[in-house]
Design a protein around this motif. Structure first.
Motif, short mmCIF file in Angstrom:
data_model
loop_
_atom_site.label_atom_id
_atom_site.label_comp_id
_atom_site.label_asym_id
_atom_site.label_seq_id
_atom_site.Cartn_x
_atom_site.Cartn_y
_atom_site.Cartn_z
N ALA A 90 0.80 -1.34 0.20
CA ALA A 90 0.10 -0.01 -0.10
C ALA A 90 0.77 1.19 0.08
O ALA A 90 0.38 2.06 -0.28
CB ALA A 90 -0.94 0.16 0.96
N ASP A 91 2.22 1.08 0.24
CA ASP A 91 3.18 2.33 0.45
C ASP A 91 3.61 2.65 -0.89
O ASP A 91 4.41 3.63 -1.09
CB ASP A 91 4.02 2.03 1.39
CG ASP A 91 4.95 0.73 1.18
OD1 ASP A 91 4.38 0.07 0.40
OD2 ASP A 91 6.16 0.84 1.76
N THR A 92 3.22 1.86 -1.90
CA THR A 92 3.95 2.15 -3.33
C THR A 92 2.71 2.47 -4.24
O THR A 92 1.79 1.91 -4.43
CB THR A 92 4.56 0.91 -3.86
OG1 THR A 92 5.71 0.69 -3.08
CG2 THR A 92 5.19 1.09 -5.10
N ASP A 93 2.86 3.70 -4.90
CA ASP A 93 1.83 4.02 -5.85
C ASP A 93 2.07 3.33 -7.26
O ASP A 93 3.13 3.62 -7.70
CB ASP A 93 2.03 5.51 -5.95
CG ASP A 93 0.64 6.31 -6.66
OD1 ASP A 93 0.31 5.27 -7.69
OD2 ASP A 93 0.20 7.28 -6.46
N VAL A 115 11.26 2.03 -21.09
CA VAL A 115 10.20 1.05 -21.46
C VAL A 115 9.06 1.52 -21.95
O VAL A 115 8.62 2.23 -21.31
CB VAL A 115 9.70 0.13 -20.16
CG1 VAL A 115 9.15 -0.95 -20.49
CG2 VAL A 115 11.16 -0.51 -19.48
N ARG A 116 8.74 0.93 -23.15
CA ARG A 116 7.68 1.35 -23.74
C ARG A 116 6.32 0.76 -23.19
O ARG A 116 6.07 -0.61 -23.44
CB ARG A 116 7.57 1.07 -25.28
CG ARG A 116 8.64 1.71 -25.88
CD ARG A 116 9.01 1.44 -27.51
NE ARG A 116 9.82 0.14 -27.42
CZ ARG A 116 9.84 -0.57 -28.38
NH1 ARG A 116 9.63 0.10 -29.62
NH2 ARG A 116 10.79 -1.74 -28.52
N VAL A 117 5.54 1.23 -22.59
CA VAL A 117 4.25 0.71 -21.71
C VAL A 117 3.21 0.67 -22.45
O VAL A 117 2.74 1.79 -22.68
CB VAL A 117 4.20 1.34 -20.08
CG1 VAL A 117 3.17 0.53 -19.45
CG2 VAL A 117 5.59 1.04 -19.49
N ARG A 118 2.65 -0.51 -23.01
CA ARG A 118 1.23 -0.58 -23.55
C ARG A 118 0.12 -0.99 -22.64
O ARG A 118 -0.91 -0.58 -23.02
CB ARG A 118 1.16 -1.40 -24.69
CG ARG A 118 2.58 -1.02 -25.71
CD ARG A 118 2.49 -2.14 -26.92
NE ARG A 118 3.30 -1.58 -28.03
CZ ARG A 118 4.21 -2.25 -28.87
NH1 ARG A 118 3.79 -3.58 -29.30
NH2 ARG A 118 4.63 -1.72 -29.93
N GLY A 119 0.27 -1.42 -21.71
CA GLY A 119 -0.70 -1.79 -20.61
C GLY A 119 0.05 -2.20 -19.18
O GLY A 119 1.15 -2.60 -18.98
N PHE A 120 -0.75 -1.43 -18.15
CA PHE A 120 -0.08 -1.61 -16.82
C PHE A 120 -1.52 -1.52 -16.03
O PHE A 120 -2.13 -0.81 -16.22
CB PHE A 120 0.74 -0.31 -16.66
CG PHE A 120 1.55 -0.42 -15.40
CD1 PHE A 120 2.77 -0.71 -15.13
CD2 PHE A 120 0.63 0.06 -14.24
CE1 PHE A 120 3.26 -0.88 -13.95
CE2 PHE A 120 1.60 0.23 -12.94
CZ PHE A 120 2.79 -0.50 -12.86
N GLY A 121 -1.13 -2.44 -15.06
CA GLY A 121 -2.20 -2.47 -13.88
C GLY A 121 -2.15 -4.03 -13.13
O GLY A 121 -1.27 -4.63 -13.36
N VAL A 122 -3.27 -4.03 -12.11
CA VAL A 122 -3.20 -5.23 -11.49
C VAL A 122 -4.25 -6.10 -11.73
O VAL A 122 -5.45 -5.36 -11.72
CB VAL A 122 -3.28 -4.97 -9.70
CG1 VAL A 122 -3.42 -6.37 -9.05
CG2 VAL A 122 -2.14 -4.20 -9.57
#
Length: 313
Positions: free
Chosen positions: A269-272, A285-292
């Motif tokens: 929880a301490d990391t955004d 890094v070429r990010v095309r998708g990111f999430g949990v």
């Protein structure tokens, strides 16, 4: 909610001391589609055999449709349709004649409606075009369908299925899944074991997970998955760089899948998450998708058992 299957302390120890089922407390709600999961040797098949009166428990009790097993088989089993470890068929008889012979062996079956019920069961599993062929010419999937048809010759309060889609092509699997949902909608409780976790997730309302003869968890499928943490997922054409940077940033469990996706344990929880994403971009890094991603039943299974995807047995 009424329990169609209920066990308390159900135990089976074979000669030589091998403990196959260890004090099982299982509850299968009425009207549910209940998935029974476990790795090889977990005790699933032994449990099913005890529930059907095929073997006696060493200790504990089991109730099926309100009757105690062993003891009440004569009153209970006519209300149970079962397909366990593949159907036993007469290869020289046609599919239709196999079902007719099964029905004649049932003392509760009305001979006046036999022809109609056999035809309806064949139609329900899609075997009408092959009904008059010898069963020995059937494929494995067709034999599975015929075994399922035998379980559906009469209305059942409980349907017990062991690997019901074994040997079926994708279309056949979809049809059997649709049939299971239809049976449940009509009020039949379905208890099925499967080595296909996505099958359990798509079809079942409830599930139980066993390992080494003991019950690990049981309950609604949605609750089981929800109780497991999901995975941080990064979609990028630079998976190696992404994995390296995430590891340097202190993210645990980083791995690169065969599809090139990078996954890891969600940060605390301490990391955004936005900060992690920004750090990846700053690192080139070429990010095309990111999430949990939401945890799947497979994630929950692995977390519970520590074992992989092969859960047949």
């Amino acid at each position: 909610m009424t329990a169609v299957i209920e066990t308390h302390g159900l135990t089976k120890r074979y000669r030589g001391g091998r403990l196959a089922v260890d004090r099982l407390d299982l509850t299968v709600p009425e009207g549910s589609v209940f998935g029974f999961l476990g790795p090889n040797g977990s005790g699933k098949t032994t449990t099913i055999r005890m529930l059907m009166g095929l073997i006696e428990p060493t200790a504990g009790t089991a109730r099926v449709l309100g009757g105690t097993i062993p003891g009440a088989e004569r009153s209970v089993l006519p209300r149970v349709g079962a397909l366990i470890e593949g159907p036993a068929l007469y290869g020289y008889l046609s599919g239709r004649d196999n079902l007719t012979r099964y029905d004649r062996a049932d003392p509760t079956a009305d001979p006046r409606t036999r022809r109609t019920r056999v035809a309806a069961a064949l139609d329900r599993v899609g075997l009408t075009p092959a009904a008059d062929r010898a069963a020995k010419t059937y494929s494995l999937g067709m034999k599975q369908r015929l075994g399922l048809a035998a379980a559906l010759l009469q209305p059942r309060g409980l349907l017990v299925l062991d690997e019901p889609t074994n040997g079926l092509d994708p279309q056949g699997m979809r049809e059997i899944r649709a049939l299971v949902r239809e049976l449940a909608a009509d009020g039949t409780t379905v208890f099925l074991s499967s080595h296909l976790l996505d099958e359990i997730e798509q079809v079942c309302t409830h599930t139980a997970v066993m390992a080494r003869g003991r019950l690990l968890v049981q309950g609604p499928v949605a609750e089981l998955a929800a109780g497991t943490r999901g995975r941080l997922t990064v979609v990028t054409p630079d998976p190696g760089d992404a994995a390296r940077l995430l590891t340097e940033l202190g993210v645990a469990g980083v791995s690169v899948g065969d599809d090139g996706r990078v996954t890891a344990e969600p940060p605390g929880a301490d990391t955004d998450l936005a900060d992690l994403n920004a750090a990846l971009v700053r690192g080139g890094v070429r990010v095309r998708g990111f999430g949990v991603e939401k945890a799947s039943l497979e994630d929950a299974f692995v977390a519970l058992t520590g074992e992989g995807f092969d859960v047949a047995g």
